[in-house]
Design a protein around this motif. Sequence first.
Motif, PDB file in Angstrom:
ATOM      1  N   LEU A   1       0.805  -1.222   0.000  1.00  0.00           N
ATOM      2  CA  LEU A   1       0.000   0.000   0.000  1.00  0.00           C
ATOM      3  C   LEU A   1       0.837   1.271   0.000  1.00  0.00           C
ATOM      4  N   ASP A   2       2.139   1.144   0.188  1.00  0.00           N
ATOM      5  CA  ASP A   2       2.941   2.346   0.366  1.00  0.00           C
ATOM      6  C   ASP A   2       3.181   3.105  -0.931  1.00  0.00           C
ATOM      7  N   VAL A   3       3.531   2.399  -2.016  1.00  0.00           N
ATOM      8  CA  VAL A   3       3.862   3.057  -3.282  1.00  0.00           C
ATOM      9  C   VAL A   3       3.195   2.312  -4.424  1.00  0.00           C
ATOM     10  N   LEU A   4       2.590   3.072  -5.342  1.00  0.00           N
ATOM     11  CA  LEU A   4       2.045   2.506  -6.572  1.00  0.00           C
ATOM     12  C   LEU A   4       2.953   2.884  -7.737  1.00  0.00           C
ATOM     13  N   GLU A   5       2.972   2.048  -8.759  1.00  0.00           N
ATOM     14  CA  GLU A   5       3.791   2.289  -9.941  1.00  0.00           C
ATOM     15  C   GLU A   5       2.938   2.226 -11.203  1.00  0.00           C
ATOM     16  N   VAL A   6       3.366   2.997 -12.193  1.00  0.00           N
ATOM     17  CA  VAL A   6       2.760   2.941 -13.520  1.00  0.00           C
ATOM     18  C   VAL A   6       3.906   2.833 -14.524  1.00  0.00           C
ATOM     19  N   THR A   7       3.883   1.794 -15.349  1.00  0.00           N
ATOM     20  CA  THR A   7       4.856   1.660 -16.429  1.00  0.00           C
ATOM     21  C   THR A   7       4.221   2.213 -17.697  1.00  0.00           C
ATOM     22  N   ALA A   8       4.533   3.454 -18.009  1.00  0.00           N
ATOM     23  CA  ALA A   8       3.952   4.123 -19.175  1.00  0.00           C
ATOM     24  C   ALA A   8       4.732   3.725 -20.422  1.00  0.00           C
ATOM     25  N   ARG A   9       4.020   3.298 -21.447  1.00  0.00           N
ATOM     26  CA  ARG A   9       4.638   2.935 -22.718  1.00  0.00           C
ATOM     27  C   ARG A   9       4.632   4.154 -23.637  1.00  0.00           C
ATOM     28  N   LEU A  10       5.811   4.513 -24.129  1.00  0.00           N
ATOM     29  CA  LEU A  10       5.997   5.691 -24.975  1.00  0.00           C
ATOM     30  C   LEU A  10       6.598   5.268 -26.307  1.00  0.00           C
ATOM     31  N   PRO A  11       6.346   6.055 -27.365  1.00  0.00           N
ATOM     32  CA  PRO A  11       7.013   5.760 -28.640  1.00  0.00           C
ATOM     33  C   PRO A  11       8.521   5.868 -28.493  1.00  0.00           C
ATOM     34  N   LEU A  12       9.241   5.107 -29.299  1.00  0.00           N
ATOM     35  CA  LEU A  12      10.696   5.186 -29.267  1.00  0.00           C
ATOM     36  C   LEU A  12      11.150   6.612 -29.557  1.00  0.00           C
ATOM     37  N   GLY A  13      11.970   7.144 -28.684  1.00  0.00           N
ATOM     38  CA  GLY A  13      12.459   8.501 -28.832  1.00  0.00           C
ATOM     39  C   GLY A  13      11.520   9.551 -28.290  1.00  0.00           C
ATOM     40  N   GLY A  14      10.327   9.175 -27.808  1.00  0.00           N
ATOM     41  CA  GLY A  14       9.379  10.158 -27.321  1.00  0.00           C
ATOM     42  C   GLY A  14       9.843  10.880 -26.076  1.00  0.00           C
ATOM     43  N   ILE A  15      10.616  10.198 -25.229  1.00  0.00           N
ATOM     44  CA  ILE A  15      11.074  10.795 -23.981  1.00  0.00           C
ATOM     45  C   ILE A  15      12.350  11.602 -24.174  1.00  0.00           C
ATOM     46  N   ASP A  16      13.012  11.436 -25.330  1.00  0.00           N
ATOM     47  CA  ASP A  16      14.327  12.063 -25.518  1.00  0.00           C
ATOM     48  C   ASP A  16      14.333  13.582 -25.382  1.00  0.00           C
ATOM     49  N   PRO A  17      13.353  14.323 -25.945  1.00  0.00           N
ATOM     50  CA  PRO A  17      13.412  15.783 -25.794  1.00  0.00           C
ATOM     51  C   PRO A  17      13.335  16.247 -24.347  1.00  0.00           C
ATOM     52  N   LEU A  18      12.838  15.420 -23.428  1.00  0.00           N
ATOM     53  CA  LEU A  18      12.697  15.815 -22.046  1.00  0.00           C
ATOM     54  C   LEU A  18      13.953  15.565 -21.235  1.00  0.00           C
ATOM     55  N   LEU A  19      14.850  14.715 -21.742  1.00  0.00           N
ATOM     56  CA  LEU A  19      16.009  14.307 -20.955  1.00  0.00           C
ATOM     57  C   LEU A  19      17.078  15.383 -20.972  1.00  0.00           C
ATOM     58  N   PRO A  20      17.846  15.495 -19.889  1.00  0.00           N
ATOM     59  CA  PRO A  20      18.959  16.447 -19.880  1.00  0.00           C
ATOM     60  C   PRO A  20      20.069  15.980 -20.802  1.00  0.00           C
ATOM     61  N   ALA A  21      20.920  16.909 -21.166  1.00  0.00           N
ATOM     62  CA  ALA A  21      22.022  16.570 -22.067  1.00  0.00           C
ATOM     63  C   ALA A  21      22.972  15.608 -21.382  1.00  0.00           C
TER      64      ALA A  21
END
Length: 504
Positions: free
Chosen positions: A258-278
């Motif tokens: 009950l302490d922590v819930l998780e969500v594994t979000a599926r994203l298109p390949l490269g979709g998260i890249d613009p958000l990542l730091p250099a």
Amino acid sequence: MPDLKQTLRRAITFVGLTALGVGSYLWLTRTAASPKPRSSREQGQPVRVIEVSEAAAVPRVIGYGEVAAQRSWQGLAEVAGTIIEMGPNVQVGRIVREGDILFEVDPEELELEKRRTVASAKGVRAQISELKAREASAKASLAVDAEVLALANKELERTESLYRQGTASLSEVEAAEASVLSAKKSVVSLQNTLAELPASRRILEAQLEEVDVGVTGAELVLARTRIVAPFTMRISELNVTTGQSVSSGQVLIVGEGLDVLEVTARLPLGGIDPLLPARPERSRPGPAPGSDAAASDPPPSTEAPDEPNTPASTKTPSEPDAGPPADPAAGSEQPRPGRWFDRVAEVVTPTVRLRMAGVDATWPARFSRFAGVDPLTRTTGVVVEVDRSQRREGSRDIQLSAGMHVSVEFVGAAKPGCLALPIDAVHDGVVYVVADEDRLERRDVEIAWSQEEFVCVESGLAVGERVVVSEVVPAVNGMRLAPTVDAFETARLAGLLGTDEGAQ
């Protein structure tokens, strides 16, 4: 004479008809309206345009996944037997606390086995005690027989002396020698016994150790007849009831933390890249100055590692090689994993959203880790966490629970210097620019990064240029256009960028 008259009438009729036709033609040519002069200016095709401006764009991406507990537990029967007791809260949907007894298996047969093992241990200890007593007795007997041997030796010496003097017979000497040999035999026998007893004792001690292990094992097996909740959890599955026989390894209960819930979000390949730091540049130690390797080898590469979610690479950002370079003074590369990974959690802000009939709720979340690439769907997984304290949404008392299908919006830090265009304005790397004299120019551009509805152009455009956002068919270089600024599309693009104004 009649033929002449007839010929004359025909000639007069022909001349009259000819004169009538000429007169009609002259009348029509005079009264017809003259054609309008044709305009010498070319008409342009109406198009809608936006002016390119530089703005700070906020990258974001949305993925979908199912809510699951960070910790889940399956209660297995470690011993076979009959369930004789269940905890009062052992029901699907109920919450059990850490340390609560969930089930108890009938321990009678195991207790009997423990008693047999304990009895065997007592028997071995008794044998060891008997052996110790025999050893002590043998030592005492050896001491007595040693004294008897000493007396027999003295008697033999005295008899031999008398024999040499002629006062004792040979038979008396032989009798004394027999007494000595008998005493020696007793001493040797006892010495051999004392030499064998320690080995026998060690064998019994090893047997005792083995039996004691069996007793400990029996106690452990008895302890396994009670199944206890390892942490506070909600029961999601129950497979047995009181009085039911179970086998070893059977799944009895399933619980979720009950302490922590998780969500594994599926994203298109490269979709998260613009958000990542250099990523930091990686370096490698070069050869010593003046050496042959320094003269022949090319300079070390300073390129950053491949981005984690591109098709050309299956590495995830959480791999150790994502760390920054080591201190050059160390003499060799020693990446420090975790530094870049920690920055991801700082700049990426996830929000979990549940949308269904009459419900639109959001929960703040935090970035946890990358879940790798799914080769079937060609998507990458990003895991986010929601703490228990944040699982109720506002005053509507909507609680996030495992099993819900939700969306996760990831928002990154604003990136300045974005020349943004609607994604429909880019045609396979080409945009339609309104050039001088309102002529169309097909322009090749390079995309820095893209989103679902807009792209940021890296090169090929300049601030203030006008880009066509409506459909142009066919799009021919140099064709005349009649551009009109699309205020609605400009405002919509500014909203997509996450800024109040379209330019800064």
